[in-house]
Design a protein around this motif. Structure first.
Motif, short mmCIF file in Angstrom:
data_model
loop_
_atom_site.label_atom_id
_atom_site.label_comp_id
_atom_site.label_asym_id
_atom_site.label_seq_id
_atom_site.Cartn_x
_atom_site.Cartn_y
_atom_site.Cartn_z
N GLU A 89 -6.58 82.73 44.42
CA GLU A 89 -5.76 83.90 44.12
C GLU A 89 -4.32 83.50 43.80
OE1 GLU A 89 -6.86 87.67 46.61
OE2 GLU A 89 -7.26 85.88 47.83
N HIS A 90 -3.80 82.55 44.54
CA HIS A 90 -2.44 82.07 44.30
C HIS A 90 -2.32 81.51 42.88
CE1 HIS A 90 1.42 80.08 44.89
NE2 HIS A 90 0.86 78.98 44.41
N ARG A 91 -3.26 80.68 42.49
CA ARG A 91 -3.22 80.09 41.15
C ARG A 91 -3.36 81.17 40.07
NH1 ARG A 91 -3.12 75.11 40.01
NH2 ARG A 91 -4.51 75.22 38.21
N ALA A 92 -4.21 82.14 40.29
CA ALA A 92 -4.37 83.23 39.32
C ALA A 92 -3.07 84.03 39.20
CB ALA A 92 -5.51 84.15 39.73
N ASN A 93 -2.42 84.28 40.33
CA ASN A 93 -1.14 85.00 40.32
C ASN A 93 -0.06 84.20 39.61
OD1 ASN A 93 -2.37 87.03 41.80
ND2 ASN A 93 -1.49 86.41 43.74
N GLN A 94 -0.01 82.90 39.87
CA GLN A 94 0.99 82.05 39.22
C GLN A 94 0.77 81.99 37.71
OE1 GLN A 94 3.45 81.89 41.38
NE2 GLN A 94 3.72 79.69 41.26
N ARG A 95 -0.47 81.86 37.30
CA ARG A 95 -0.79 81.82 35.86
C ARG A 95 -0.38 83.14 35.21
NH1 ARG A 95 -4.46 83.00 31.92
NH2 ARG A 95 -5.00 81.32 30.49
N ALA A 96 -0.69 84.25 35.87
CA ALA A 96 -0.32 85.56 35.34
C ALA A 96 1.20 85.69 35.26
CB ALA A 96 -0.90 86.67 36.21
N ALA A 97 1.92 85.18 36.25
CA ALA A 97 3.38 85.24 36.24
C ALA A 97 3.95 84.42 35.09
CB ALA A 97 3.95 84.75 37.57
N VAL A 98 3.36 83.27 34.82
CA VAL A 98 3.79 82.44 33.70
C VAL A 98 3.59 83.21 32.38
CG1 VAL A 98 3.22 80.36 32.36
CG2 VAL A 98 3.49 80.22 34.84
N LEU A 99 2.44 83.84 32.23
CA LEU A 99 2.17 84.60 31.01
C LEU A 99 3.11 85.79 30.87
CD1 LEU A 99 -1.71 84.46 30.76
CD2 LEU A 99 -0.03 83.33 29.29
N ARG A 100 3.38 86.50 31.96
CA ARG A 100 4.31 87.64 31.88
C ARG A 100 5.70 87.17 31.48
NH1 ARG A 100 0.17 89.20 31.90
NH2 ARG A 100 0.82 89.21 29.75
N ALA A 101 6.15 86.06 32.05
CA ALA A 101 7.46 85.52 31.70
C ALA A 101 7.51 85.12 30.24
CB ALA A 101 7.79 84.32 32.60
N ALA A 102 6.46 84.49 29.77
CA ALA A 102 6.39 84.09 28.36
C ALA A 102 6.40 85.32 27.45
CB ALA A 102 5.14 83.25 28.11
N ALA A 122 11.49 81.10 21.52
CA ALA A 122 12.13 81.06 22.84
C ALA A 122 11.15 80.70 23.95
CB ALA A 122 12.78 82.41 23.14
N VAL A 123 9.86 80.70 23.64
CA VAL A 123 8.84 80.40 24.64
C VAL A 123 8.69 78.88 24.72
CG1 VAL A 123 6.45 80.73 25.38
CG2 VAL A 123 7.69 82.60 24.25
N THR A 124 9.47 78.29 25.60
CA THR A 124 9.36 76.87 25.90
C THR A 124 8.92 76.73 27.35
OG1 THR A 124 11.63 76.65 26.69
CG2 THR A 124 11.25 76.35 24.30
N VAL A 125 8.38 75.59 27.69
CA VAL A 125 7.94 75.39 29.07
C VAL A 125 9.13 75.53 30.02
CG1 VAL A 125 6.95 73.74 30.69
CG2 VAL A 125 5.94 74.02 28.42
N ALA A 152 11.88 78.65 34.17
CA ALA A 152 13.10 79.26 34.69
C ALA A 152 12.90 80.75 34.92
CB ALA A 152 14.27 79.02 33.74
N ARG A 153 12.27 81.43 33.97
CA ARG A 153 12.04 82.88 34.08
C ARG A 153 11.07 83.18 35.23
NH1 ARG A 153 12.51 87.59 30.58
NH2 ARG A 153 14.25 86.39 29.78
N THR A 154 10.08 82.33 35.40
CA THR A 154 9.08 82.54 36.44
C THR A 154 9.61 82.17 37.82
OG1 THR A 154 7.38 81.98 34.82
CG2 THR A 154 6.69 82.05 37.10
N GLY A 155 10.54 81.22 37.85
CA GLY A 155 11.08 80.76 39.12
C GLY A 155 10.25 79.65 39.75
N ALA A 212 8.88 75.42 39.27
CA ALA A 212 9.30 74.15 38.67
C ALA A 212 8.59 73.94 37.34
CB ALA A 212 8.99 73.00 39.61
N ARG A 213 9.32 73.34 36.40
CA ARG A 213 8.74 73.10 35.07
C ARG A 213 7.43 72.33 35.14
NH1 ARG A 213 11.28 69.67 30.27
NH2 ARG A 213 11.38 68.26 32.02
N PRO A 214 7.32 71.27 35.94
CA PRO A 214 6.04 70.57 36.02
C PRO A 214 4.89 71.47 36.51
CG PRO A 214 7.77 69.19 36.91
CD PRO A 214 8.37 70.54 36.69
#
Length: 115
Positions: free
Chosen positions: A11-24, A35-38, A43-46, A48-50
């Motif tokens: 669930e955590h990974r699904a939430n994080q992936r969804a947050a990345v997509l929403r930020a993008a 403007a959609v760079t890693v 930064a928008r998601t909060g 770490a880039r890696p």
């Protein structure tokens, strides 16, 4: 060690992936696909880039997922709009009702940003 913000790791990974997509999606709508760079998404998601790379191999992969998700949202909305149709006229009305609802939600903004 990163904090797990859901009852399970899955669930955590699904939430994080969804947050990345929403930020993008926000970045694309606000400033365009370029403007959609890693780094910007991280930064928008909060996170770490890696960590973004745990979900997507590149900014292009993020954009590809956004397009796929957008089409899937449209398919689900259209299916719901025509699910109970019994005539060609109802089918047309259902299609246009789904299109109007999609426009009212602003779904077209992402398509416009990614064109």
């Amino acid at each position: 060690m990163p904090r797990i913000s859901a009852p399970t790791l899955v669930e955590h990974r699904a939430n994080q992936r969804a947050a990345v997509l929403r930020a993008a999606e926000e970045l694309a709508v606000e400033r365009g696909a370029a403007a959609v760079t890693v780094a910007a998404v991280a930064a928008r998601t909060g996170i770490a880039r890696p960590s973004v790379y745990a979900y997507f191999a590149s900014a292009d992969a993020i954009l590809e997922a956004l397009v796929h998700e957008g089409f899937e949202r449209w398919r689900v909305a259209l299916d719901a709009g025509i699910a109970t149709t019994t005539s060609p006229e109802e089918l047309v009305r259902g299609y246009f009702a789904a299109a109007a609802a999609s426009a009212a939600r602003g779904d077209h903004r992402l398509a416009g940003a990614l064109r």
